[in-house]
Scaffold this motif. Structure first.
Motif, PDB file in Angstrom:
ATOM      1  N   THR A 479       1.108  -0.591   0.272  1.00  0.00           N
ATOM      2  CA  THR A 479      -0.530  -0.389   0.087  1.00  0.00           C
ATOM      3  C   THR A 479       0.985   1.266  -0.369  1.00  0.00           C
ATOM      4  N   LEU A 480       0.513   2.346  -0.465  1.00  0.00           N
ATOM      5  CA  LEU A 480       0.846   3.369  -0.742  1.00  0.00           C
ATOM      6  C   LEU A 480       0.329   4.239  -0.168  1.00  0.00           C
ATOM      7  N   ARG A 481       0.856   5.442   0.054  1.00  0.00           N
ATOM      8  CA  ARG A 481       0.475   6.570   1.075  1.00  0.00           C
ATOM      9  C   ARG A 481       0.933   8.172   0.508  1.00  0.00           C
ATOM     10  N   ALA A 482       0.284   9.161   0.472  1.00  0.00           N
ATOM     11  CA  ALA A 482       0.497  10.089   0.057  1.00  0.00           C
ATOM     12  C   ALA A 482       0.074  11.452   0.996  1.00  0.00           C
ATOM     13  N   ASN A 483       0.105  12.067   1.900  1.00  0.00           N
ATOM     14  CA  ASN A 483      -0.516  13.595   2.450  1.00  0.00           C
ATOM     15  C   ASN A 483      -0.274  14.590   2.824  1.00  0.00           C
ATOM     16  N   TYR A 484      -0.929  16.004   2.508  1.00  0.00           N
ATOM     17  CA  TYR A 484      -0.411  17.244   2.860  1.00  0.00           C
ATOM     18  C   TYR A 484      -1.310  17.854   4.086  1.00  0.00           C
ATOM     19  N   ILE A 485      -1.216  17.905   4.624  1.00  0.00           N
ATOM     20  CA  ILE A 485      -1.733  19.065   6.506  1.00  0.00           C
ATOM     21  C   ILE A 485      -1.022  19.870   6.081  1.00  0.00           C
ATOM     22  N   ARG A 486      -2.103  21.153   7.078  1.00  0.00           N
ATOM     23  CA  ARG A 486      -1.557  22.167   7.434  1.00  0.00           C
ATOM     24  C   ARG A 486      -2.579  22.495   8.808  1.00  0.00           C
ATOM     25  N   ASN A 487      -1.402  23.276   9.427  1.00  0.00           N
ATOM     26  CA  ASN A 487      -1.563  23.236  11.025  1.00  0.00           C
ATOM     27  C   ASN A 487      -1.139  24.474  11.784  1.00  0.00           C
ATOM     28  N   PHE A 488      -1.349  24.217  12.837  1.00  0.00           N
ATOM     29  CA  PHE A 488      -0.798  25.518  13.551  1.00  0.00           C
ATOM     30  C   PHE A 488      -0.648  25.615  14.833  1.00  0.00           C
ATOM     31  N   ARG A 489       0.032  26.959  15.315  1.00  0.00           N
ATOM     32  CA  ARG A 489      -0.370  27.075  16.578  1.00  0.00           C
ATOM     33  C   ARG A 489      -0.508  27.788  17.406  1.00  0.00           C
ATOM     34  N   PHE A 517       4.094  17.438   4.815  1.00  0.00           N
ATOM     35  CA  PHE A 517       4.036  16.360   3.440  1.00  0.00           C
ATOM     36  C   PHE A 517       4.981  14.685   3.915  1.00  0.00           C
ATOM     37  N   ASP A 518       3.818  13.702   3.131  1.00  0.00           N
ATOM     38  CA  ASP A 518       4.529  12.387   3.867  1.00  0.00           C
ATOM     39  C   ASP A 518       4.482  12.000   2.267  1.00  0.00           C
ATOM     40  N   VAL A 519       5.313  10.874   2.337  1.00  0.00           N
ATOM     41  CA  VAL A 519       4.975   9.162   1.379  1.00  0.00           C
ATOM     42  C   VAL A 519       5.000   8.334   1.626  1.00  0.00           C
ATOM     43  N   GLY A 520       4.577   7.292   1.899  1.00  0.00           N
ATOM     44  CA  GLY A 520       4.648   6.140   2.767  1.00  0.00           C
ATOM     45  C   GLY A 520       4.157   4.792   1.593  1.00  0.00           C
ATOM     46  N   LEU A 530       5.434  -6.966   9.061  1.00  0.00           N
ATOM     47  CA  LEU A 530       4.901  -5.783   7.819  1.00  0.00           C
ATOM     48  C   LEU A 530       5.908  -4.491   8.309  1.00  0.00           C
ATOM     49  N   LEU A 531       6.262  -3.923   7.083  1.00  0.00           N
ATOM     50  CA  LEU A 531       6.978  -2.317   7.184  1.00  0.00           C
ATOM     51  C   LEU A 531       6.470  -1.470   6.768  1.00  0.00           C
ATOM     52  N   ARG A 532       6.919  -0.708   7.690  1.00  0.00           N
ATOM     53  CA  ARG A 532       5.978   0.726   6.500  1.00  0.00           C
ATOM     54  C   ARG A 532       7.351   1.741   7.193  1.00  0.00           C
ATOM     55  N   LEU A 533       7.288   1.989   6.044  1.00  0.00           N
ATOM     56  CA  LEU A 533       7.946   3.392   5.680  1.00  0.00           C
ATOM     57  C   LEU A 533       7.881   4.492   5.510  1.00  0.00           C
ATOM     58  N   THR A 534       7.780   5.707   5.884  1.00  0.00           N
ATOM     59  CA  THR A 534       7.597   6.968   5.487  1.00  0.00           C
ATOM     60  C   THR A 534       8.547   8.038   5.648  1.00  0.00           C
ATOM     61  N   ALA A 535       8.511   8.191   4.824  1.00  0.00           N
ATOM     62  CA  ALA A 535       9.793  10.124   4.530  1.00  0.00           C
ATOM     63  C   ALA A 535       8.619  11.686   4.112  1.00  0.00           C
ATOM     64  N   PHE A 536       9.082  12.328   5.256  1.00  0.00           N
ATOM     65  CA  PHE A 536       8.486  13.500   5.168  1.00  0.00           C
ATOM     66  C   PHE A 536       9.309  15.165   5.616  1.00  0.00           C
ATOM     67  N   GLN A 537       8.877  15.429   4.995  1.00  0.00           N
ATOM     68  CA  GLN A 537       9.145  17.245   5.306  1.00  0.00           C
ATOM     69  C   GLN A 537       7.827  18.122   5.819  1.00  0.00           C
ATOM     70  N   ASN A 538       8.509  18.626   7.349  1.00  0.00           N
ATOM     71  CA  ASN A 538       7.891  19.701   7.913  1.00  0.00           C
ATOM     72  C   ASN A 538       8.556  21.046   8.163  1.00  0.00           C
ATOM     73  N   ASN A 539       7.084  22.310   7.844  1.00  0.00           N
ATOM     74  CA  ASN A 539       8.161  22.840   7.653  1.00  0.00           C
ATOM     75  C   ASN A 539       7.165  23.616   8.339  1.00  0.00           C
ATOM     76  N   ILE A 540       7.906  24.551   9.399  1.00  0.00           N
ATOM     77  CA  ILE A 540       7.224  25.783  10.636  1.00  0.00           C
ATOM     78  C   ILE A 540       7.581  26.958  10.079  1.00  0.00           C
ATOM     79  N   ASN A 541       6.667  27.887  10.304  1.00  0.00           N
ATOM     80  CA  ASN A 541       7.159  29.027  10.033  1.00  0.00           C
ATOM     81  C   ASN A 541       6.199  30.147  11.191  1.00  0.00           C
ATOM     82  N   ASN A 542       7.053  31.502  11.118  1.00  0.00           N
ATOM     83  CA  ASN A 542       6.432  32.389  12.642  1.00  0.00           C
ATOM     84  C   ASN A 542       7.209  31.186  13.863  1.00  0.00           C
ATOM     85  N   LEU A 543       8.235  30.953  14.006  1.00  0.00           N
ATOM     86  CA  LEU A 543       8.402  30.155  15.244  1.00  0.00           C
ATOM     87  C   LEU A 543       8.261  30.811  16.341  1.00  0.00           C
ATOM     88  N   VAL A 544       7.411  31.075  17.366  1.00  0.00           N
ATOM     89  CA  VAL A 544       7.781  31.411  18.780  1.00  0.00           C
ATOM     90  C   VAL A 544       8.976  31.643  19.294  1.00  0.00           C
TER      91      VAL A 544
END
Length: 706
Positions: A479-489, A517-520, A530-544
């Motif tokens: 099974t292949l997976r791909a995701n994009y999520i926008r988050n905030f704090r 972003f992630d693909v896996g 069972l083998l599970r692999l996920t490559a990810f990139q996480n960007n955070i802006n306006n760091l406090v």
């Protein structure tokens, strides 16, 4: 190219190879299926080993959907540890139970003393950027951020879910790095069950727990209580600094009380109630003086034998699930919850000790300190309503409304003068509309789209959070997976309105925002793993971040401001296998490379973010049989990481081994003996600079059920 970037590219290659391996295995399976089967001797099939990978993917999970589902249903990579696995690993608190899971880094999940620091870093985030849920609703402290997972005894836990990559689309603020959802247990037996547990260990450790419950017809109830105590005074050593000493004022007392009731009013209406009281009283010894080059010419410490921290948490909620219409495709869910969180820190240090080097000699100086008491009290009333609607056999939508009204009072008291400074005393209102749509485009392809709009009475507190995801069952094994999520704090109240006389809050702070972003791939390995692999990139802006004011003005040394951009790239890998009947193994590995892309200080651009960049390896081997015998050996290894953003100071990595053992003492297994040894080889290390590990610890106890 850095070593971490090389590792990242190599891990991408591993992910591709895993996909090709799955396609090869499936093709081989199809080829064999076309040939007549060879004669086989009669035998009883071990069904469990044949479906081991499928069984792992069928673990229940709530957080990716806001409703019950399974790991294989989700486009998101997620990890679950259930109560049986928690017990087998000997984890006493939720903090300890997270130690071996992939994705979670940092010192918050390590440390052999029961009250070791609790904090989580997921995909380059810090503790305040990880949302903590209790049965699917938020419990983060809006005043100081985060939640002390060391307070939750695992006795009340059915499972713990970790959702890396955030979850603001369904849950709102604080989910930039990821989500940890604590799912509590409920009564399932129609017989009155009673259980008691007693443990003793070194460092003055004792634990006593009792649980009683029953499911009587349409009513199930459960009551549980745990008390944990330890003095944690131990001799420590820090090999990297050739330094040793004795840890004092490090005692802790935990009290956990939990009541739950579930009522099936009818086959279409269910009501539940949960009440949890968490209390913790602990000494806070602070850092120790470390003669180490990482501090240059000076070393520091506070004489903190009188400092103490008190946490009292009361968590209540009432929920209802109502099936609508005459079928099972439409369910309305509602919940009302009330939380009272109180944290008090007594800073009663009389003197601060400073060590410096003069002419090659260590010189100690002592400075009188101001004694203060810091209080944060929070009371929240919240509502969650949602409708889960199976529109067609291939389409589902979940939509609803969240609201949380929180009164927070933050004060600092000068013990000597009797004066009080109020940082914030007011009410915060947070509301949101959200929806998530799932559609099966074909029997093999599922797509997910979500959107949430948050509103907050705090300045600049509103945000829009979209999400997209897709999974493709290439074949029965892959099974292949791909995701994009926008988050905030939204910044914490201490960031916005600090009561600390040494630094100012900044009410004009913008929310932190993140794009994940992630693909896996999920790859079943024959019938055994069972083998599970996920490559990810996480960007955070306006760091406090804290911005120093030099020189200090009227004693104020700094304030908070929005600076910089952080980009984290990495790999999360998880391998589980049944090696032989009754023998299981796992390997979890996380590569994590958080780099500062923008900042007001050019000196840190391109550097690794402090405390968040360690790589992590966990491995384990266990044996269990139908007679109740269990034994395991686990390895946990954390790589070195910088303690400042200019990357001139580092803490070295470490590797520790743990062992757990369970043995039945009677034929019906109602009485069992358990024993655990953590850090078998007494590996000494620092959790943070100046915060040593307790070294080897051990405990043994009895579980009694009837």
């Amino acid at each position: 190219m850095s070593v971490k970037n090389i590792n990242y590219l190599r891990s991408i290659e591993i992910l591709v190879i895993a996909v090709l391996l799955g396609l090869s295995l499936d093709a081989k399976k199809s080829s064999l299926a076309q040939q007549p089967p060879a004669p086989q001797p009669e035998k009883v099939e071990d069904l469990e080993i044949n479906v081991y990978g499928e069984r792992l993917l069928n673990k229940p999970i709530y957080s990716p959907f806001r409703k019950e589902g399974t790991l294989k249903d989700s486009t998101r990579p997620a990890y679950v540890i259930n109560k049986d696995e928690i017990k087998a690993q000997g984890a006493r608190t939720v903090r300890e139970a997270l130690q071996s899971l992939p994705g979670i880094l940092g010192a918050g999940t390590v440390g052999t003393e029961i009250n070791a620091l609790s904090g989580q870093s997921i995909r380059g985030s810090n503790t305040n950027q990880v949302l903590i849920l209790l049965d699917g609703r938020p419990i983060n402290n809006l005043g100081s951020g985060g939640f002390d997972l060391g307070e939750f005894s695992t006795s009340i836990v059915d499972r713990i879910e970790v959702l890396p990559g955030g979850g603001s689309t369904l849950y709102g603020s604080d989910a930039i790095g990821g989500i940890i959802n604590i799912v509590t247990s409920r009564a399932t037996s129609d017989k009155l069950t009673f259980g008691a547990q007693a443990e003793v260990g070194n460092l003055g450790y004792t634990k006593f727990g009792v649980n009683v419950g029953k499911k009587d017809g349409n009513v199930g109830w459960q009551i549980g209580y745990d008390r944990i105590q330890a003095n944690n005074n131990y001799a420590y050593s820090i090999p990297s600094a050739n330094f040793s000493g004795t840890r004092t004022n490090n005692d802790a007392i935990y009290n956990n009380l939990r009541v739950r009731a579930d009522v099936d009013v009818s086959d279409r209406t269910k009501v539940n109630f949960t009440g949890i009281v968490l209390s913790k009283n602990q000494g806070t010894p602070g850092g120790v003086p470390i003669p180490s080059p990482q501090f240059g010419q000076g070393f520091f410490n506070s004489l903190t034998d009188a400092n103490r921290k008190y946490n009292d948490q009361i968590l209540f909620d009432v929920g209802i699930d109502q099936k609508l219409g005459n079928s099972n495709d439409s369910t309305l869910t509602g919940r009302v919850y009330y939380d009272s969180l109180s944290t008090r820190f007594d800073s009663r240090t009389a003197f601060a000790e400073t060590l410096s080097v003069t002419n090659g000699q260590v010189v100690k100086s002592v400075t009188p300190q101001i004694q203060r008491q810091f209080d944060n009290k929070q009371k929240s009333l919240g509502i969650q309503t949602q409708h889960n609607w199976q529109l067609t056999p291939t389409q589902n939508i979940t939509y609803g409304f969240d609201y949380r009204n929180t009164n927070n009072r933050d004060t600092t008291n000068n013990i000597a003068s009797g004066t009080q400074t109020v940082g914030y005393d007011g009410t915060i209102s947070q509301g949101a509309l959200f929806a998530q749509y799932n559609v099966d485009l074909s029997p093999q392809i599922r797509a997910t789209a979500g959107l949430r709009q948050d509103f907050s009475s705090l300045t600049n507190g509103s945000a829009t959070s979209p999400a997209l995801g897709v999974k493709w069952d290439v074949n029965s094994a892959t099974t292949l997976r791909a995701n994009y999520i926008r988050n905030f704090r939204t910044p914490t109240l201490s960031n916005l309105f600090s009561a600390n006389p040494t630094f100012l809050g900044n009410p004009n702070l913008l929310p932190e925002t993140g794009n994940s972003f992630d693909v896996g791939v999920d790859q079943k390995l024959g019938n055994f793993g069972l083998l599970r692999l996920t490559a990810f990139q996480n960007n955070i802006n306006n760091l406090v971040a804290f911005q120093s004011i030099t020189p200090a003005v009227n004693g104020v040394s700094g304030t908070f401001t929005n600076i910089g951009e952080l980009q984290t790239q990495g790999i999360e890998a998880s391998l589980n296998a049944r090696i032989a009947p009754n023998v299981y193994g796992f390997v979890n590995y996380t590569i994590n490379s958080p780099q500062i892309k923008q900042d007001t200080s050019p000196a840190v651009v391109g550097k690794e973010l402090r405390f968040a960049g360690a790589d992590k390896l966990s491995m384990g081997l266990s044996y269990e049989n139908t007679f109740g015998w269990y034994g395991s050996l686990a390895l946990n290894s954390l790589g070195g990481y910088p303690t400042n953003n200019i990357n001139t100071e580092f803490l070295p990595g470490f590797t520790s081994f743990d062992a757990n053992f369970v043995a039945p003492l009677n034929s019906d297994r109602s009485v069992t003996l358990n024993a655990s040894i953590q850090n078998i080889f007494d590996q000494r290390y620092e959790l943070f600079a100046g915060f040593p590990d307790a070294g080897r610890t051990f405990r043994t106890g009895i579980d009694w059920k009837f």
